[in-house]
Motif scaffolding. Structure first.
Motif, PDB file in Angstrom:
ATOM      1  N   ASN A 197      41.281  36.456  47.964  1.00 17.33           N
ATOM      2  CA  ASN A 197      41.431  36.266  46.521  1.00 17.33           C
ATOM      3  C   ASN A 197      42.339  35.068  46.281  1.00 17.33           C
ATOM      4  N   ALA A 198      42.013  34.258  45.281  1.00 13.94           N
ATOM      5  CA  ALA A 198      42.794  33.038  45.064  1.00 13.94           C
ATOM      6  C   ALA A 198      42.575  32.484  43.656  1.00 13.94           C
ATOM      7  N   HIS A 199      43.328  31.428  43.337  1.00 18.06           N
ATOM      8  CA  HIS A 199      43.207  30.649  42.097  1.00 18.06           C
ATOM      9  C   HIS A 199      43.221  31.517  40.836  1.00 18.06           C
ATOM     10  N   PRO A 200      44.314  32.248  40.610  1.00 13.98           N
ATOM     11  CA  PRO A 200      44.378  33.153  39.457  1.00 13.98           C
ATOM     12  C   PRO A 200      44.645  32.437  38.140  1.00 13.98           C
ATOM     13  N   TYR A 201      44.278  33.115  37.067  1.00 17.25           N
ATOM     14  CA  TYR A 201      44.587  32.664  35.697  1.00 17.25           C
ATOM     15  C   TYR A 201      45.000  33.893  34.904  1.00 17.25           C
ATOM     16  N   ILE A 202      46.163  33.823  34.253  1.00 23.95           N
ATOM     17  CA  ILE A 202      46.602  34.916  33.388  1.00 23.95           C
ATOM     18  C   ILE A 202      46.466  34.478  31.941  1.00 23.95           C
ATOM     19  N   ALA A 203      45.891  35.334  31.101  1.00 21.96           N
ATOM     20  CA  ALA A 203      45.741  35.018  29.686  1.00 21.96           C
ATOM     21  C   ALA A 203      47.123  34.852  29.055  1.00 21.96           C
ATOM     22  N   PRO A 204      47.265  33.953  28.085  1.00 22.58           N
ATOM     23  CA  PRO A 204      48.576  33.770  27.434  1.00 22.58           C
ATOM     24  C   PRO A 204      49.185  35.065  26.936  1.00 22.58           C
ATOM     25  N   ASP A 205      48.355  35.992  26.436  1.00 23.11           N
ATOM     26  CA  ASP A 205      48.876  37.265  25.929  1.00 23.11           C
ATOM     27  C   ASP A 205      48.906  38.352  27.005  1.00 23.11           C
ATOM     28  N   GLU A 206      48.585  37.982  28.242  1.00 20.46           N
ATOM     29  CA  GLU A 206      48.593  38.877  29.402  1.00 20.46           C
ATOM     30  C   GLU A 206      47.572  40.005  29.289  1.00 20.46           C
ATOM     31  N   SER A 207      46.546  39.832  28.458  1.00 18.91           N
ATOM     32  CA  SER A 207      45.552  40.896  28.282  1.00 18.91           C
ATOM     33  C   SER A 207      44.557  40.958  29.435  1.00 18.91           C
ATOM     34  N   TYR A 208      44.523  39.934  30.276  1.00 16.34           N
ATOM     35  CA  TYR A 208      43.651  39.969  31.454  1.00 16.34           C
ATOM     36  C   TYR A 208      44.110  38.925  32.462  1.00 16.34           C
ATOM     37  N   ILE A 209      43.628  39.097  33.688  1.00 22.19           N
ATOM     38  CA  ILE A 209      43.816  38.120  34.758  1.00 22.19           C
ATOM     39  C   ILE A 209      42.440  37.814  35.340  1.00 22.19           C
ATOM     40  N   MET A 210      42.161  36.537  35.567  1.00 21.81           N
ATOM     41  CA  MET A 210      40.938  36.117  36.246  1.00 21.81           C
ATOM     42  C   MET A 210      41.297  35.462  37.569  1.00 21.81           C
ATOM     43  N   TRP A 211      40.356  35.473  38.495  1.00 21.12           N
ATOM     44  CA  TRP A 211      40.566  34.833  39.782  1.00 21.12           C
ATOM     45  C   TRP A 211      39.216  34.708  40.479  1.00 21.12           C
ATOM     46  N   ASP A 212      39.212  34.065  41.655  1.00 21.90           N
ATOM     47  CA  ASP A 212      38.002  34.054  42.460  1.00 21.90           C
ATOM     48  C   ASP A 212      38.263  34.771  43.772  1.00 21.90           C
ATOM     49  N   GLY A 213      37.253  35.472  44.254  1.00 21.54           N
ATOM     50  CA  GLY A 213      37.393  36.226  45.487  1.00 21.54           C
ATOM     51  C   GLY A 213      36.038  36.518  46.095  1.00 21.54           C
ATOM     52  N   GLU A 214      36.067  36.997  47.318  1.00 20.63           N
ATOM     53  CA  GLU A 214      34.827  37.327  48.023  1.00 20.63           C
ATOM     54  C   GLU A 214      34.817  38.805  48.358  1.00 20.63           C
ATOM     55  N   ARG A 215      33.785  39.492  47.868  1.00 18.93           N
ATOM     56  CA  ARG A 215      33.635  40.921  48.106  1.00 18.93           C
ATOM     57  C   ARG A 215      32.191  41.212  48.488  1.00 18.93           C
ATOM     58  N   GLU A 216      31.993  42.318  49.201  1.00 15.10           N
ATOM     59  CA  GLU A 216      30.645  42.672  49.631  1.00 15.10           C
ATOM     60  C   GLU A 216      29.702  42.864  48.450  1.00 15.10           C
ATOM     61  N   SER A 217      30.229  43.250  47.311  1.00 13.13           N
ATOM     62  CA  SER A 217      29.396  43.518  46.140  1.00 13.13           C
ATOM     63  C   SER A 217      29.097  42.265  45.325  1.00 13.13           C
ATOM     64  N   GLY A 218      29.545  41.098  45.780  1.00 16.21           N
ATOM     65  CA  GLY A 218      29.367  39.869  45.020  1.00 16.21           C
ATOM     66  C   GLY A 218      27.976  39.269  45.132  1.00 16.21           C
ATOM     67  N   PHE A 219      27.832  38.072  44.595  1.00 14.17           N
ATOM     68  CA  PHE A 219      26.537  37.404  44.550  1.00 14.17           C
ATOM     69  C   PHE A 219      26.251  36.606  45.819  1.00 14.17           C
ATOM     70  N   GLY A 220      27.201  36.492  46.713  1.00 14.98           N
ATOM     71  CA  GLY A 220      26.966  35.762  47.943  1.00 14.98           C
ATOM     72  C   GLY A 220      28.258  35.249  48.536  1.00 14.98           C
ATOM     73  N   SER A 221      28.789  34.177  48.005  1.00 16.78           N
ATOM     74  CA  SER A 221      30.062  33.650  48.467  1.00 16.78           C
ATOM     75  C   SER A 221      31.129  34.084  47.473  1.00 16.78           C
ATOM     76  N   SER A 222      32.107  33.232  47.194  1.00  8.82           N
ATOM     77  CA  SER A 222      33.156  33.634  46.256  1.00  8.82           C
ATOM     78  C   SER A 222      32.620  33.699  44.831  1.00  8.82           C
ATOM     79  N   ASP A 223      33.054  34.695  44.085  1.00 10.17           N
ATOM     80  CA  ASP A 223      32.673  34.904  42.687  1.00 10.17           C
ATOM     81  C   ASP A 223      33.914  34.918  41.816  1.00 10.17           C
ATOM     82  N   LEU A 224      33.708  34.817  40.510  1.00 16.07           N
ATOM     83  CA  LEU A 224      34.795  34.965  39.553  1.00 16.07           C
ATOM     84  C   LEU A 224      34.879  36.420  39.109  1.00 16.07           C
ATOM     85  N   TYR A 225      36.126  36.935  39.044  1.00 17.66           N
ATOM     86  CA  TYR A 225      36.381  38.307  38.637  1.00 17.66           C
ATOM     87  C   TYR A 225      37.425  38.330  37.519  1.00 17.66           C
ATOM     88  N   ILE A 226      37.448  39.445  36.793  1.00 16.18           N
ATOM     89  CA  ILE A 226      38.427  39.624  35.727  1.00 16.18           C
ATOM     90  C   ILE A 226      38.920  41.068  35.735  1.00 16.18           C
TER      91      ILE A 226
END
Length: 297
Positions: A197-226
């Motif tokens: 997991n890497a390259h995170p982004y936190i919303a200014p109001d902290e209501s969510y965090i996004m990042w990219d990561g690789e999981r078996e349930s993904g589309f292939g390589s690294s995907d974006l998650y929230i």
């Protein structure tokens, strides 16, 4: 992007093709918001092809908090590629201009209020005379090989680490307490799960965090998650941003424009210079995609 990515304008003429890269003297007149680019809607499209995205380098970028500057980060995508140029676009009146940037200039992450510039484990603060000298976040931050770091309006930091070549980096957070950042702590398993997991982004109001990561349930390589903040203050299960953003290729480096309207991210695409392999291009899509995923009350 796994270990490379760390993060004009009236409508462009139809002659601005995706495979074209403009030289310094060929830059078209760019007026209006977003470097003159037509908003993409809910279909992800390359951002500023031929201007930000180039044939020669991997490209990424982001706006300053006031949306009057756009910082481009570039890197080699092969040994044969020449050293990338440093580029910043600055809005002067209603027109964007490319300005010279010294070689080796590091692109900072701006705090949402624009008063702090973060450079991984170091930062500068805005003063009455400009910017302060470079300061350290502290030994605990210096001990981490940080690639990406973002901040919320409250000053909470979210950061990653380079990790090993196998990609086992951990995403951490640090709260600003009484003017001092606490030592970074790992985020929960909802985020730190999967191959990496890497390259995170936190919303200014902290209501969510996004990042990219690789999981078996993904589309292939690294995907974006929230992960959305729950009513009890915890972070919810990771949600894949879905097929409107993710593909079998690598996606990474998600962040939202300061006006909250668009999601910018990177995607590995086939080289456009005829050579084998792939390179990283910057894409954007309407941030409504995030609201569509947000759990309903």
């Amino acid at each position: 992007m796994k270990r490379i990515y760390t993060s004009i304008i009236s409508l462009l003429p139809i002659l601005l093709m995706i495979n074209k890269s403009y030289g310094h003297d060929e830059l078209p007149v760019l007026k209006g918001t977003y470097l003159g680019q037509k908003p993409p809607g809910l279909t992800a499209k390359p951002f500023a092809p031929g201007i930000v995205n180039t044939e020669e380098w991997g490209d990424a970028g982001g706006f300053s908090p006031d949306m009057n500057e756009f910082y481009v980060t570039r890197w080699r995508h092969s040994r044969e590629t020449r050293i990338p140029e440093a580029v910043t676009f600055k809005k002067v009146g209603d027109q964007w201009r490319r300005i010279a940037v010294p070689a080796g200039t590091r692109r900072p992450f701006h705090s949402p209020d624009g008063k702090t510039l973060h450079y991984r484990a170091k930062y500068k603060e805005r003063t009455a005379d400009g910017w302060s000298e470079m300061k350290s976040l502290g030994p605990a931050f210096e001990a981490i090989e940080i690639m990406g770091l973002t901040a919320s309006a409250k000053g909470t930091l979210v950061l990653d680490e380079r990790g090993s070549s196998a990609g086992d980096g951990i995403i951490r957070y640090s709260k600003l307490i009484d003017g001092k950042w606490e030592d970074p702590k790992p985020l929960p398993k909802e985020i730190n799960t999967g191959k990496w997991n890497a390259h995170p982004y936190i919303a200014p109001d902290e209501s969510y965090i996004m990042w990219d990561g690789e999981r078996e349930s993904g589309f292939g390589s690294s995907d974006l998650y929230i992960s959305f903040r729950q009513k009890d203050g915890s972070l919810g299960e990771a949600i894949n941003l879905g097929e409107k953003v993710n593909t079998g290729a690598e996606e990474g480096g998600p962040h939202i424009t300061p006006d909250g309207k668009f999601l910018l991210f990177n995607r590995m695409v086939p080289n456009t210079n005829g050579k084998a392999g792939s390179q990283s291009d910057l894409y954007w899509i309407d941030a409504q995609i995030i609201e569509d995923l947000r759990p309903k009350e």
